[in-house]
Design a protein around this motif. Structure first.
Motif, PDB file in Angstrom:
ATOM      1  N   PRO A  74       0.826  -1.216   0.000  1.00 39.67           N
ATOM      2  CA  PRO A  74       0.000   0.000   0.000  1.00 39.67           C
ATOM      3  C   PRO A  74       0.855   1.259   0.000  1.00 39.67           C
ATOM      4  CG  PRO A  74       0.157  -0.885   2.208  1.00 39.67           C
ATOM      5  CD  PRO A  74       0.890  -1.855   1.315  1.00 39.67           C
ATOM      6  N   SER A  75       0.202   2.355  -0.218  1.00 39.94           N
ATOM      7  CA  SER A  75       0.871   3.657  -0.082  1.00 39.94           C
ATOM      8  C   SER A  75       0.647   4.173   1.335  1.00 39.94           C
ATOM      9  CB  SER A  75       0.319   4.636  -1.114  1.00 39.94           C
ATOM     10  OG  SER A  75      -1.087   4.770  -0.978  1.00 39.94           O
ATOM     11  N   GLY A  76       1.263   5.303   1.640  1.00 34.36           N
ATOM     12  CA  GLY A  76       1.128   5.884   2.968  1.00 34.36           C
ATOM     13  C   GLY A  76      -0.237   6.536   3.170  1.00 34.36           C
ATOM     14  N   VAL A  77      -0.406   7.100   4.352  1.00 36.60           N
ATOM     15  CA  VAL A  77      -1.691   7.667   4.749  1.00 36.60           C
ATOM     16  C   VAL A  77      -1.528   9.155   5.018  1.00 36.60           C
ATOM     17  CG1 VAL A  77      -3.555   7.564   6.463  1.00 36.60           C
ATOM     18  CG2 VAL A  77      -2.362   5.467   5.764  1.00 36.60           C
ATOM     19  N   GLY A  78      -2.475   9.935   4.510  1.00 39.12           N
ATOM     20  CA  GLY A  78      -2.446  11.365   4.787  1.00 39.12           C
ATOM     21  C   GLY A  78      -2.762  11.675   6.241  1.00 39.12           C
ATOM     22  N   LYS A  79      -2.671  12.934   6.604  1.00 34.89           N
ATOM     23  CA  LYS A  79      -2.892  13.339   7.982  1.00 34.89           C
ATOM     24  C   LYS A  79      -4.303  13.005   8.449  1.00 34.89           C
ATOM     25  CE  LYS A  79       0.490  17.076   8.385  1.00 34.89           C
ATOM     26  NZ  LYS A  79       0.688  18.516   8.697  1.00 34.89           N
ATOM     27  N   ILE A  80      -4.381  12.622   9.706  1.00 39.38           N
ATOM     28  CA  ILE A  80      -5.683  12.365  10.337  1.00 39.38           C
ATOM     29  C   ILE A  80      -6.026  13.603  11.151  1.00 39.38           C
ATOM     30  CG2 ILE A  80      -6.934  10.892  11.953  1.00 39.38           C
ATOM     31  CD1 ILE A  80      -4.924   8.666  11.207  1.00 39.38           C
ATOM     32  N   LEU A  81      -7.038  14.320  10.726  1.00 44.80           N
ATOM     33  CA  LEU A  81      -7.364  15.606  11.334  1.00 44.80           C
ATOM     34  C   LEU A  81      -8.552  15.467  12.280  1.00 44.80           C
ATOM     35  CD1 LEU A  81      -7.051  17.840   8.142  1.00 44.80           C
ATOM     36  CD2 LEU A  81      -5.341  17.483   9.929  1.00 44.80           C
ATOM     37  N   ALA A  82      -8.367  15.975  13.472  1.00 42.22           N
ATOM     38  CA  ALA A  82      -9.465  15.979  14.431  1.00 42.22           C
ATOM     39  C   ALA A  82     -10.503  17.018  14.007  1.00 42.22           C
ATOM     40  CB  ALA A  82      -8.936  16.307  15.818  1.00 42.22           C
ATOM     41  N   GLU A  83     -11.766  16.691  14.192  1.00 43.82           N
ATOM     42  CA  GLU A  83     -12.821  17.618  13.808  1.00 43.82           C
ATOM     43  C   GLU A  83     -13.235  18.486  15.000  1.00 43.82           C
ATOM     44  OE1 GLU A  83     -16.905  15.252  14.219  1.00 43.82           O
ATOM     45  OE2 GLU A  83     -15.537  14.306  12.793  1.00 43.82           O
ATOM     46  N   LYS A  84     -13.921  19.537  14.703  1.00 44.30           N
ATOM     47  CA  LYS A  84     -14.390  20.436  15.756  1.00 44.30           C
ATOM     48  C   LYS A  84     -15.412  19.719  16.625  1.00 44.30           C
ATOM     49  CE  LYS A  84     -16.385  25.014  16.462  1.00 44.30           C
ATOM     50  NZ  LYS A  84     -16.938  26.223  15.800  1.00 44.30           N
ATOM     51  N   ILE A  85     -15.250  19.852  17.936  1.00 47.38           N
ATOM     52  CA  ILE A  85     -16.136  19.162  18.878  1.00 47.38           C
ATOM     53  C   ILE A  85     -17.495  19.844  18.918  1.00 47.38           C
ATOM     54  CG2 ILE A  85     -16.453  18.448  21.273  1.00 47.38           C
ATOM     55  CD1 ILE A  85     -14.205  17.019  19.855  1.00 47.38           C
ATOM     56  N   ASN A  86     -18.539  19.028  18.799  1.00 50.47           N
ATOM     57  CA  ASN A  86     -19.911  19.518  18.946  1.00 50.47           C
ATOM     58  C   ASN A  86     -20.443  19.002  20.284  1.00 50.47           C
ATOM     59  OD1 ASN A  86     -22.587  20.208  18.870  1.00 50.47           O
ATOM     60  ND2 ASN A  86     -23.091  18.945  17.077  1.00 50.47           N
ATOM     61  N   PRO A  87     -20.446  19.806  21.317  1.00 51.58           N
ATOM     62  CA  PRO A  87     -20.837  19.330  22.649  1.00 51.58           C
ATOM     63  C   PRO A  87     -22.295  18.897  22.733  1.00 51.58           C
ATOM     64  CG  PRO A  87     -20.622  21.723  22.629  1.00 51.58           C
ATOM     65  CD  PRO A  87     -20.125  21.247  21.311  1.00 51.58           C
ATOM     66  N   ASN A  88     -23.108  19.300  21.756  1.00 50.77           N
ATOM     67  CA  ASN A  88     -24.529  18.944  21.792  1.00 50.77           C
ATOM     68  C   ASN A  88     -24.835  17.600  21.148  1.00 50.77           C
ATOM     69  OD1 ASN A  88     -25.249  21.432  23.045  1.00 50.77           O
ATOM     70  ND2 ASN A  88     -25.096  22.458  21.038  1.00 50.77           N
ATOM     71  N   ASN A  89     -23.822  16.983  20.549  1.00 48.66           N
ATOM     72  CA  ASN A  89     -24.041  15.692  19.899  1.00 48.66           C
ATOM     73  C   ASN A  89     -23.933  14.569  20.940  1.00 48.66           C
ATOM     74  OD1 ASN A  89     -24.142  13.389  18.322  1.00 48.66           O
ATOM     75  ND2 ASN A  89     -22.627  14.095  16.840  1.00 48.66           N
ATOM     76  N   PRO A  90     -25.007  13.824  21.192  1.00 49.38           N
ATOM     77  CA  PRO A  90     -24.951  12.758  22.211  1.00 49.38           C
ATOM     78  C   PRO A  90     -24.214  11.517  21.712  1.00 49.38           C
ATOM     79  CG  PRO A  90     -27.101  12.785  21.172  1.00 49.38           C
ATOM     80  CD  PRO A  90     -26.353  13.955  20.597  1.00 49.38           C
ATOM     81  N   LEU A  91     -24.025  11.415  20.383  1.00 53.21           N
ATOM     82  CA  LEU A  91     -23.352  10.237  19.817  1.00 53.21           C
ATOM     83  C   LEU A  91     -21.855  10.502  19.728  1.00 53.21           C
ATOM     84  CD1 LEU A  91     -25.793   9.289  16.902  1.00 53.21           C
ATOM     85  CD2 LEU A  91     -25.672   8.298  19.202  1.00 53.21           C
ATOM     86  N   GLN A  92     -21.120   9.906  20.620  1.00 53.80           N
ATOM     87  CA  GLN A  92     -19.677  10.112  20.644  1.00 53.80           C
ATOM     88  C   GLN A  92     -18.955   8.767  20.591  1.00 53.80           C
ATOM     89  OE1 GLN A  92     -18.794  12.485  24.160  1.00 53.80           O
ATOM     90  NE2 GLN A  92     -18.821  14.340  22.918  1.00 53.80           N
ATOM     91  N   VAL A  93     -17.868   8.732  19.847  1.00 55.57           N
ATOM     92  CA  VAL A  93     -17.044   7.533  19.762  1.00 55.57           C
ATOM     93  C   VAL A  93     -15.577   7.950  19.710  1.00 55.57           C
ATOM     94  CG1 VAL A  93     -17.172   7.455  17.235  1.00 55.57           C
ATOM     95  CG2 VAL A  93     -16.579   5.393  18.509  1.00 55.57           C
ATOM     96  N   ILE A  94     -14.760   7.193  20.388  1.00 56.95           N
ATOM     97  CA  ILE A  94     -13.319   7.398  20.293  1.00 56.95           C
ATOM     98  C   ILE A  94     -12.806   6.462  19.210  1.00 56.95           C
ATOM     99  CG2 ILE A  94     -11.106   7.169  21.481  1.00 56.95           C
ATOM    100  CD1 ILE A  94     -12.886   7.591  24.085  1.00 56.95           C
ATOM    101  N   TYR A  95     -12.151   7.030  18.223  1.00 54.51           N
ATOM    102  CA  TYR A  95     -11.599   6.219  17.130  1.00 54.51           C
ATOM    103  C   TYR A  95     -10.088   6.145  17.295  1.00 54.51           C
ATOM    104  CZ  TYR A  95     -10.234   4.888  12.350  1.00 54.51           C
ATOM    105  OH  TYR A  95      -9.660   4.271  11.256  1.00 54.51           O
ATOM    106  N   PHE A  96      -9.600   4.914  17.475  1.00 53.63           N
ATOM    107  CA  PHE A  96      -8.159   4.694  17.541  1.00 53.63           C
ATOM    108  C   PHE A  96      -7.736   3.927  16.297  1.00 53.63           C
ATOM    109  CE2 PHE A  96      -4.639   1.762  18.872  1.00 53.63           C
ATOM    110  CZ  PHE A  96      -3.636   2.712  18.823  1.00 53.63           C
ATOM    111  N   PRO A  97      -7.247   4.620  15.251  1.00 56.12           N
ATOM    112  CA  PRO A  97      -6.732   3.905  14.085  1.00 56.12           C
ATOM    113  C   PRO A  97      -5.432   3.179  14.484  1.00 56.12           C
ATOM    114  CG  PRO A  97      -7.064   6.255  13.650  1.00 56.12           C
ATOM    115  CD  PRO A  97      -7.110   6.072  15.111  1.00 56.12           C
ATOM    116  N   ALA A  98      -5.385   1.893  14.270  1.00 55.37           N
ATOM    117  CA  ALA A  98      -4.192   1.123  14.642  1.00 55.37           C
ATOM    118  C   ALA A  98      -2.998   1.549  13.790  1.00 55.37           C
ATOM    119  CB  ALA A  98      -4.469  -0.363  14.473  1.00 55.37           C
TER     120      ALA A  98
END
Length: 947
Positions: A692-716
């Motif tokens: 495979p080729s490499g991976v571009g930057k993983i950018l964190a998105e702006k936090i929406n405190p009103n969104n009740p659906l939250q998940v922590i994503y840990f890309p291995a």
């Protein structure tokens, strides 16, 4: 040095057989020559055969020099019938042919097919083969027939002897005869009239002796594998039929079985079981005549109180087992039917018949698979329960005897008394009660003479009790082997035994085929050549060398299997403890390196099949740790401390290599990479076209405190470093970006751990034996996830199942950890609309996903996303094993042999590990991707009322 006659033989067969099929290496002859019994002989030559012509060649050349030959299939034999100190002939991977015909009433099988594989092939027709030994997931057809292996349900009505249709045989002189082929029979009649005439003469002699005829019939009313199948002489007239049936249970002493045609039996889809508790053995055994003669019962497994005690504290066992009184004996009864209504009728019938017999607990049948699976897990756990608690250096012995049903209770009590007399306090009794067949299991130390004598005296009394008191069978289903060879005449009587001797002489006049088995004049052969089991590593010292692990091992057709890795280490430890020659020890260690350590995928699948739960991969990782020197540990420390920079470097390198690939083409890259690897002495990893080729930057998105659906994503780490598209890939997004898009589609707010670039679960370090560094990285990740998850309140998704499995094992149990399959099913299924794509797709269930019991869930998820889903057969581990597939590409190639043919018509394949997907794409020649790509393609956000 080989003796001159063996060297001449080896020179002769080497002219035809490839060198890789011939083994004389001191370590490999030990590892390849070990079976599941407690005996050991070390072959001088081990030969892997791939076809009938090779067997003919070996037999002819051995016959010329009068050299003994022993045949071996899976080596699950328990009585010493698959070992040799001469020439051992093993079935290679070429014996996998089959044919189902006559409306699935018959199945033709080559001897290398595993029994459960035959049943898998027949499943769509509602059929199966008759024999159902406990080893059916490992035992091969050749051994099943040659040992007349039976099992819990086949009894004496559906064993190999009763369901055999025809055989193709190769005799000691290399002659082939097929009992289903008129031309072959005619040729054999001309070339070997003495065999057919001899069989006819023995048939007539038995017919003329009513007492002998009746003795033979009597012996086969219950299970019996002691000696030869003399019932062939009373059941059949045609010498060809007699010859064919004699091969069942002949243990390779009369001919080589090259092909088998079975008459199939019905596999009932509707089943129910009851675990019935009786106050004592006598009461339990009193039920057997009722079950056997008048009721629709498929199996009745007896388990004494000691047997139940051995498993009562195991996970998943019913709580009431621990509170049972002394003497309580269980019967596990199963009934099967062609319809649900018929099944309920049978349950009522059995219940009414047994209603008046006192039980300790109410008699209740269940047709719920989850519930009756628990009952059968009790039965299946008995043998390993004893094996797992034995002292290091001892072996676990399982004997099997059979009695006329009317004597079953008395015989069971007699066995219990013998165990007390000889202080085998851990011994347990269980068995196939419908056939009067009892197994008893105990542990034995063969390293001390007094312990060998204790075993000898016990077995002498067992023989006397079984034969003289009850006229039973000394071997009900495990075969005579070496174990009961001294007692065949005692059990059968002189007249019948002389028939067996003459049969052996008729087929094998020079005693070359598996000598010492069944017919053996040595009265002490059962206590000779006892297998040493020295301590070698605490992680594997409980191994009983049964070989159940071998079918799922990715290196099984390349180098060593888990059993062989353990046997090899035991031999090295034995030589060291015995102050063996330093030169020999050095040679053994060198011989072990490649097949033992370097080509082990360390995937742990062996533990899923092992009766005592041994993960041989853990031992190999520990050995790698021992071999890691100070410099290697310094390098690992540096990589761990500078992980972000290393990962960035990998990304940059992969993008650079991909650019070179684009400019120079695949052919140039493969040639150049192969040449560089060769020049380096195979030390450089091998580039492949699916890199495979490499991976571009993983950018964190702006936090929406009103969104009740939250998940922590840990890309291995593999996802962050090497999940970019390969050259020609139609999916442009790297896995972290695709996963993020899918989560957002479902409405989730994605949180990433702080300092993501430097985080790692430690799997990459552990696989190379760097445990300290692996645990340091795990602890670092643990702290980061606890912090961002609010101490475990928010679920964590890791996109790579091997990493997730380690995280579950090493991280804080408060964390809610998910790999892709379970996360989608639990969190996304109700938030997305699934529309199956008009595609045929393949799945690869990774080793870690299998260990997490996710196979069925994976299939269910895939079926929600595509019209047709294929799970390739007999592909358990891809053998890529992290980066091992780059350094030992032959492991990946061997593990995935046959994959391409099973993927015909598939549009793509899906899995849950990037490194696995590289190897799968390379060998399968279709793109393999994370299952998250398929889920994304097959889903849309659910419409809400507000929309």
């Amino acid at each position: 040095m080989l003796p001159a006659s063996y060297q001449e033989f080896l020179t002769a067969v080497s002219k035809t057989l490839p060198k890789k099929q011939l083994t004389t290496d001191p370590l490999k002859t030990v590892t390849f020559g070990t079976d599941a019994s407690f005996y050991r002989l070390i072959p001088k030559i081990v030969i892997q055969v791939e076809n009938q012509d090779e067997v003919k060649l070996i037999l002819r050349e051995a016959n010329k020099r009068k050299l003994p030959v022993t045949f071996r299939a899976a080596g699950t034999s328990l009585s010493g019938q698959a070992i040799s100190d001469s020439i051992l002939v093993q079935l290679g991977k070429g014996w996998q042919g089959y044919r189902i015909f006559d409306k699935a009433r018959k199945i033709e099988l080559q001897p290398g097919i595993i029994g459960s594989r035959a049943n898998f092939l027949l499943a769509e027709f509602g059929k199966k083969i008759g024999p159902d030994p406990a080893s059916i997931d490992s035992a091969k057809i050749g051994g099943i027939v040659a040992n007349n292996a039976s099992g819990m349900c086949c009894g004496v009505a559906e064993n190999s002897y009763k369901t055999l249709d025809s055989l193709r045989l190769i005799l000691v002189d290399g002659t082939v005869v097929d009992t289903a082929d008129d031309k072959s029979r005619s040729a054999f009649s001309r070339s070997h009239p003495h065999i057919l005439e001899g069989l006819a003469e023995l048939r007539d002699r038995v017919a003329a002796d009513p007492q002998l005829s009746e003795r033979i019939r009597y012996k086969f009313k219950i299970k019996n594998t002691t000696g030869y199948s003399l019932n062939a002489l009373v059941d059949f007239k045609d010498p060809f039929d007699i010859m064919q049936q004699l091969m069942v249970g002949s243990e390779g002493t009369l001919a080589f079985i090259a092909n088998v045609v079975y008459k199939t039996v019905v596999e009932h889809q509707h089943k129910a079981s009851a675990l019935i508790m009786y106050p004592d053995v006598s009461t339990a055994c009193s039920v057997i005549p009722l079950l056997r003669d008048n009721l629709p019962v498929a199996a009745a497994e007896l388990m004494d109180r000691a047997a139940l005690s051995s498993v009562q504290d195991e996970p998943g066992m019913p709580a009431y087992l621990a509170g049972l009184a002394d003497g309580v004996t269980a019967l596990l009864v199963e009934t099967r039917a062609t319809s649900a209504a018929k099944l309920q009728q049978q349950i009522r019938q059995i219940g009414a018949a047994l209603a008046k017999i006192k039980t300790v607990r109410p008699l209740e049948f269940t047709d719920n698979p989850d519930e009756y699976k628990v009952y059968w897990n009790i039965r299946k756990g008995l043998f390993p329960a004893v094996g797992a608690v034995r002292e290091t250096g001892t072996t676990v012995i399982i004997e099997d005897v059979a009695f006329p049903i009317e004597h079953l209770a008395a015989a069971a009590l007699d066995l219990q008394e013998l165990f007390k007399k000889y202080h085998y306090h851990e011994a347990i009794i269980f068995g196939h009660a419908l056939e009067g067949n009892l197994h008893f299991v105990f542990t034995q130390d063969f390293s001390q003479e007094e312990e060998v004598l204790r075993y000898r005296h016990l077995m002498d009394e067992v023989v006397t009790m079984v034969v003289d008191k009850y006229d039973g069978s000394l071997k009900a289903e495990h075969g005579t082997g070496r174990n009961m060879a001294p007692f065949v005449e005692k059990e059968w009587g002189t007249a019948a035994y002389e028939l067996m001797v003459q049969l052996k002489q008729l087929f094998d006049p020079d005693q070359l085929l598996n000598p010492g088995v069944i017919i053996n004049p040595d009265a002490e052969t059962h206590i000779k050549n006892l297998k040493p089991l020295p301590a070698t590593h605490e992680l594997v010292d409980k191994c009983i060398e049964c070989g159940f692990c071998e079918p799922v091992c990715p290196s099984r057709n390349l180098s060593f299997t888990p059993r062989q890795r353990i046997v090899g280490r035991r031999e090295i430890s034995r030589q060291i403890a015995a102050n063996g020659s330093p030169e020999l020890v050095k040679q053994l260690l060198k011989s072990y390196r490649y097949p033992g350590k370097e080509t082990c995928a360390a995937d742990g699948l062996c533990a899923t099949r092992c009766p005592v739960g041994i993960d041989t991969g853990k031992m190999i990782k520990a050995l790698r740790e021992e071999a890691n020197g100070e410099l290697a540990n310094h390098v690992a420390d540096w990589v761990a401390r500078n992980f972000k920079g290393v990962a960035t470097g990998i990304n940059t390198t992969l993008n650079g290599v991909d650019k070179i690939h684009q400019l120079t083409g695949t052919a140039f890259m493969e040639t150049a990479s192969s040449a560089a690897r060769t020049l380096s002495g195979n030390h450089l990893p091998l580039w492949n076209r699916e890199m495979p080729s490499g991976v571009g930057k993983i950018l964190a998105e702006k936090i929406n405190p009103n969104n009740p659906l939250q998940v922590i994503y840990f890309p291995a780490c593999p996802s962050r470093c090497m999940s970019g598209p390969t050259r020609g890939e139609t999916e442009p997004d790297a896995l972290p970006h695709k996963t993020a898009a899918l989560l957002k589609k479902a409405g989730y707010q994605i949180l990433y751990p702080d300092s993501l670039g430097k985080l790692c679960c430690g799997q990459a370090f552990e696989s190379k034996g760097f445990f300290k560094q692996a645990d340091e990285k795990s602890e670092e990740l643990n702290r980061a996830l606890l912090t961002i998850s609010d101490d475990g309140a928010i679920p964590v998704l890791c996109d790579t199942s091997p990493c997730l499995l380690r995280m579950k094992d090493k991280l804080d149990k408060k964390l809610k950890l998910y790999e892709p399959i379970e996360f989608v099913l639990e969190f996304l299924q109700d938030k997305l609309t699934f529309t199956p794509l008009p595609q045929k797709i393949a799945l690869h269930v990774t080793c870690s996903a299998r260990k997490m019991d996710l196979t069925d869930k994976f299939v269910r998820l895939a079926q929600a996303c595509a019209h047709e889903v294929v799970v390739p057969e007999d592909i358990y581990c891809c053998g890529f094993a992290g980066d091992r597939g780059f350094n030992y590409p032959e492991l990946n190639e061997s593990a995935l042999e046959g994959l391409k043919e099973q993927l015909l018509g598939c549009d793509a394949g899906y899995s849950t590990s990037k490194t696995c997907e590289i190897g799968l794409s390379l060998r399968g020649e279709i793109p393999y991707r994370s299952i998250l790509y398929l889920v994304d393609a097959a889903t849309q956000p659910k419409q809400t009322l507000a929309d």
